[in-house]
Design a protein around this motif. Structure first.
Motif, PDB file in Angstrom:
ATOM      1  N   GLN A 175       0.827  -1.192  -0.027  1.00 54.03           N
ATOM      2  CA  GLN A 175       0.103  -0.136  -0.027  1.00 54.03           C
ATOM      3  C   GLN A 175       0.864   1.231   0.156  1.00 54.03           C
ATOM      4  O   GLN A 175       0.507   2.142  -0.794  1.00 54.03           O
ATOM      5  N   ASP A 176       1.918   1.102   0.775  1.00 53.54           N
ATOM      6  CA  ASP A 176       2.795   2.304   0.852  1.00 53.54           C
ATOM      7  C   ASP A 176       3.158   2.628  -0.493  1.00 53.54           C
ATOM      8  O   ASP A 176       3.573   3.735  -1.179  1.00 53.54           O
ATOM      9  N   ILE A 177       3.863   1.570  -1.236  1.00 53.16           N
ATOM     10  CA  ILE A 177       4.386   1.796  -2.730  1.00 53.16           C
ATOM     11  C   ILE A 177       3.354   2.321  -3.800  1.00 53.16           C
ATOM     12  O   ILE A 177       3.531   3.380  -4.414  1.00 53.16           O
ATOM     13  N   ILE A 178       2.025   1.916  -3.488  1.00 52.96           N
ATOM     14  CA  ILE A 178       1.144   2.225  -4.250  1.00 52.96           C
ATOM     15  C   ILE A 178       0.652   3.780  -4.101  1.00 52.96           C
ATOM     16  O   ILE A 178       0.291   4.289  -5.160  1.00 52.96           O
ATOM     17  N   SER A 179       0.841   3.923  -2.902  1.00 52.64           N
ATOM     18  CA  SER A 179       0.224   5.387  -2.636  1.00 52.64           C
ATOM     19  C   SER A 179       1.532   6.547  -3.068  1.00 52.64           C
ATOM     20  O   SER A 179       1.524   7.453  -3.495  1.00 52.64           O
ATOM     21  N   ARG A 180       2.615   6.076  -2.989  1.00 53.96           N
ATOM     22  CA  ARG A 180       4.052   6.762  -3.604  1.00 53.96           C
ATOM     23  C   ARG A 180       3.820   6.835  -5.088  1.00 53.96           C
ATOM     24  O   ARG A 180       4.464   7.963  -5.549  1.00 53.96           O
ATOM     25  N   LEU A 181       3.786   5.857  -5.785  1.00 57.49           N
ATOM     26  CA  LEU A 181       3.580   5.751  -7.198  1.00 57.49           C
ATOM     27  C   LEU A 181       2.588   6.510  -7.761  1.00 57.49           C
ATOM     28  O   LEU A 181       2.762   7.060  -8.788  1.00 57.49           O
ATOM     29  N   ASP A 182       1.380   6.512  -7.143  1.00 52.40           N
ATOM     30  CA  ASP A 182       0.131   7.494  -7.374  1.00 52.40           C
ATOM     31  C   ASP A 182      -0.199   7.204  -8.848  1.00 52.40           C
ATOM     32  O   ASP A 182       0.078   8.178  -9.746  1.00 52.40           O
ATOM     33  N   ASN A 183      -0.786   6.217  -9.072  1.00 48.71           N
ATOM     34  CA  ASN A 183      -1.260   5.909 -10.455  1.00 48.71           C
ATOM     35  C   ASN A 183      -0.180   5.992 -11.651  1.00 48.71           C
ATOM     36  O   ASN A 183      -0.399   6.334 -12.856  1.00 48.71           O
ATOM     37  N   SER A 184       1.162   5.531 -11.363  1.00 52.14           N
ATOM     38  CA  SER A 184       2.200   5.662 -12.065  1.00 52.14           C
ATOM     39  C   SER A 184       1.863   4.571 -13.198  1.00 52.14           C
ATOM     40  O   SER A 184       1.203   3.509 -12.975  1.00 52.14           O
ATOM     41  N   GLU A 185       2.224   4.828 -14.676  1.00 53.24           N
ATOM     42  CA  GLU A 185       2.145   3.951 -15.482  1.00 53.24           C
ATOM     43  C   GLU A 185       3.448   2.990 -15.687  1.00 53.24           C
ATOM     44  O   GLU A 185       3.575   2.138 -16.602  1.00 53.24           O
TER      45      GLU A 185
END
Length: 174
Positions: A40-50
């Protein structure tokens, strides 16, 4: 949209994470125990990264945390780290024992795979080009002649002239 999900395999994803978060992930040397919820931490940092998909990220994290070097890092009293390398919760005895059990099971599976490969390798070395053997094709064994022996496959010829490539485990007898 040309960048959509550039990273597709686990090794590439972990290398990317090690580059982005060097105080948390490593590609070699001793691994650090990861904070529970790091996904979850990674997902929130990447913020919809492609750069990567959630599915591929989850699979890469699973591979990373099931690796022998990571499982070795799970020791009672050690701190788990967040993406910046800051200490978080302490590993308890139950978590350490679980990691040790996972490691033991993984090593046993690897040992069994090694034995199976060795057994198949011995089977291949006893076969010769020109030998007639039976192979399982579908649910029925058929008589074939060996025409070529490769590293992990054997080429055989069926009586009507058709050639097949089979794995050693499909050969049932001489």
């Amino acid at each position: 949209m040309e960048n959509q999900f550039k990273l597709t395999n686990s090794k590439e994803i972990i290398a990317y994470l090690a580059q982005q978060y060097p105080n948390c992930f490593t590609v070699e040397g001793e691994a650090k125990p990861l904070k529970i919820g790091i996904f979850q931490d990674i997902i929130s940092r990447l913020d919809n990264s492609e750069v990567l998909s959630k599915t591929k990220l989850r699979a890469a994290l699973r591979a990373y945390t099931m690796s022998w070097r990571y499982l070795h890092s799970i020791k009672e009293g050690y701190s788990r780290v967040d993406l910046d390398g800051n200490p978080h919760e302490i590993i308890n005895q139950e978590q350490m024992e679980h990691a040790q059990q996972q490691l033991k099971e993984s090593k046993e599976k690897a040992k069994m795979r090694f034995k199976e490969r060795a057994k198949e390798s011995r089977k291949i070395t006893t076969l010769k080009i020109g030998d007639f053997v039976k192979v399982i094709v579908g649910n029925k064994p058929i008589k074939v002649q060996i025409i070529n022996i490769e590293k992990e496959h054997i080429k055989v010829k069926v009586g009507v002239g058709m050639e097949l490539t089979v794995k050693p485990e499909h050969i049932i007898n001489k």
